[in-house]
Design an enzyme around this catalytic site. Structure first.
Site, mmCIF file in Angstrom:
data_model
loop_
_atom_site.group_PDB
_atom_site.id
_atom_site.type_symbol
_atom_site.label_atom_id
_atom_site.label_comp_id
_atom_site.label_asym_id
_atom_site.label_seq_id
_atom_site.Cartn_x
_atom_site.Cartn_y
_atom_site.Cartn_z
ATOM 1 N N HIS A 100 -7.852 9.786 3.171
ATOM 2 C CA HIS A 100 -7.475 8.935 4.123
ATOM 3 C C HIS A 100 -7.863 9.299 5.640
ATOM 4 C CE1 HIS A 100 -4.220 7.846 1.269
ATOM 5 N NE2 HIS A 100 -4.974 6.994 1.146
ATOM 6 N N GLY A 101 -8.128 8.241 6.296
ATOM 7 C CA GLY A 101 -8.257 8.732 7.904
ATOM 8 C C GLY A 101 -9.785 9.199 8.466
ATOM 9 N N ASN B 139 -9.982 0.370 -0.660
ATOM 10 C CA ASN B 139 -8.997 0.370 0.511
ATOM 11 C C ASN B 139 -9.904 0.854 1.729
ATOM 12 O OD1 ASN B 139 -7.402 0.081 -1.613
ATOM 13 N ND2 ASN B 139 -5.698 1.115 -0.283
ATOM 14 N N ASP C 233 0.725 -1.078 0.145
ATOM 15 C CA ASP C 233 -0.029 -0.121 0.019
ATOM 16 C C ASP C 233 0.810 1.279 -0.013
ATOM 17 O OD1 ASP C 233 -2.305 1.338 0.137
ATOM 18 O OD2 ASP C 233 -2.417 1.401 2.445
ATOM 19 N N SER D 276 -13.151 3.880 4.500
ATOM 20 C CA SER D 276 -13.785 3.845 5.893
ATOM 21 C C SER D 276 -14.114 5.267 6.124
ATOM 22 C CB SER D 276 -12.848 3.156 6.624
ATOM 23 O OG SER D 276 -11.851 3.933 7.119
HETATM 24 ZN ZN LIG Z 1 -4.289 5.109 0.321
#
Ligand SMILES: [Zn+2]
Length: 292
Positions: free
Chosen positions: A188-189, A240, A81, A221
């Site tokens: 992300h996150g 992802n 990744d 997510s």
């Molecule tokens: Zn990523």
């Protein structure tokens, strides 16, 4: 069985669903994610993030990932990744990874193309699949796989990083990459506000890409499953997912220890965390199968 990403994403394309790609920085997570996929009889991608390498180096966790993948009753792709450092990418190849994300998205468009193109030639000759990225995936403060540079971003900020379909077409045709991570509203996150995905952009990108290059979504997510499912219908094949699973597991473990008033052995905590992650991963897999 251990497979590269091309084989896995062909299944996703044929069945019209998306395959989750989940970070597995320890053995409990590897067991949980592969176990969930086996129970649902569905392919899965597990990956090691370059930013997790300070927790556990790829030379330690990589062979475990590959061992569990080989023993699995379903196809499992072991993937790197966000490999941004070429030396790190070489370490993943040496560790036996059949699939690599070579992320040069921080570089200007032409440089990103040149670096990925060169790498794809080497990787394909060795039977290794390559994911690249176009458009920058922003990271938040609480990113569980971020480096030091983090920031809080609104949906309006994220728009600046959106991938242009025409650029995606040129990029994929020039480089020959097998999968392309694109930006259309995720990051992300942990999100500062509920994300809004540009589903039409996904459709346009998919239509623009060569037939054998698949659309990848990072930072799923925290996005409502209904929005993720719209993105899958629009053509996302690999998604992802990790931050929210990690966060939910921490909460679960905290509550478990409190409930037992501390009278629980560490190995029992680990085992309960494994079971929790397995049921969480099953929910993610089912959501991404999108009723199929
Ligand atoms: Zn990523």
């Amino acid at each position: 069985m251990l497979v590269n990403m091309k084989e896995i994403l062909e299944i996703a394309e044929r069945e019209r669903y998306a395959i989750p790609c989940i970070n597995t920085p320890n053995v409990e997570t590897i067991r949980a994610v592969i176990g969930a996929a086996e129970e649902l009889n569905t392919p899965i991608i597990i990956d090691h993030a370059e930013v997790h390498d300070s927790l556990i180096p790829i030379e330690r966790i990589g062979p475990e990932m590959i061992k569990y993948a080989k023993e699995a009753s379903v196809p499992v792709c072991v993937h790197l990744d966000h490999g941004t450092d070429y030396n790190f990418v070489l370490r993943a190849i040496k560790a036996g990874f059949p699939s690599i994300m070579y992320d040069c998205s921080a570089l200007p468009f032409e440089e990103n193309i040149a670096k990925v193109k060169k790498f794809v030639q080497i990787a394909h000759a060795a039977g290794i699949t390559v994911e690249a990225e176009l458009g920058v995936m922003a990271s938040t403060e609480e990113d569980t796989h971020a480096d030091a540079e983090t920031q809080v971003l609104t949906n309006e900020d994220i728009k600046k990083f959106f991938t242009e379909p025409e650029e995606a077409k040129i990029f994929a045709e020039e480089t020959g990459c097998d999968a392309l991570a694109v930006c259309f509203g995720t990051m992300h996150g942990i999100y500062a506000e509920p994300p809004v995905l540009d589903i039409d952009r996904v459709k346009e990108i998919r239509a623009a890409l060569p037939k054998d290059c698949r659309v990848v979504m990072h930072g799923a997510s925290g996005v409502e499953f209904s929005q993720v499912q719209n993105a899958i219908d629009a053509g996302c094949s690999k998604i992802n997912y990790y931050s929210y699973m990690a966060k939910a597991t921490t909460k679960f473990v905290g509550e478990l220890i409190a409930e037992k008033e501390g009278k629980i052995a560490y190995h029992e905590v680990q085992e309960e965390a494994y079971k929790f992650m397995k049921s969480y991963a099953k929910e993610v897999i089912l959501a991404f199968k999108n009723g199929k």
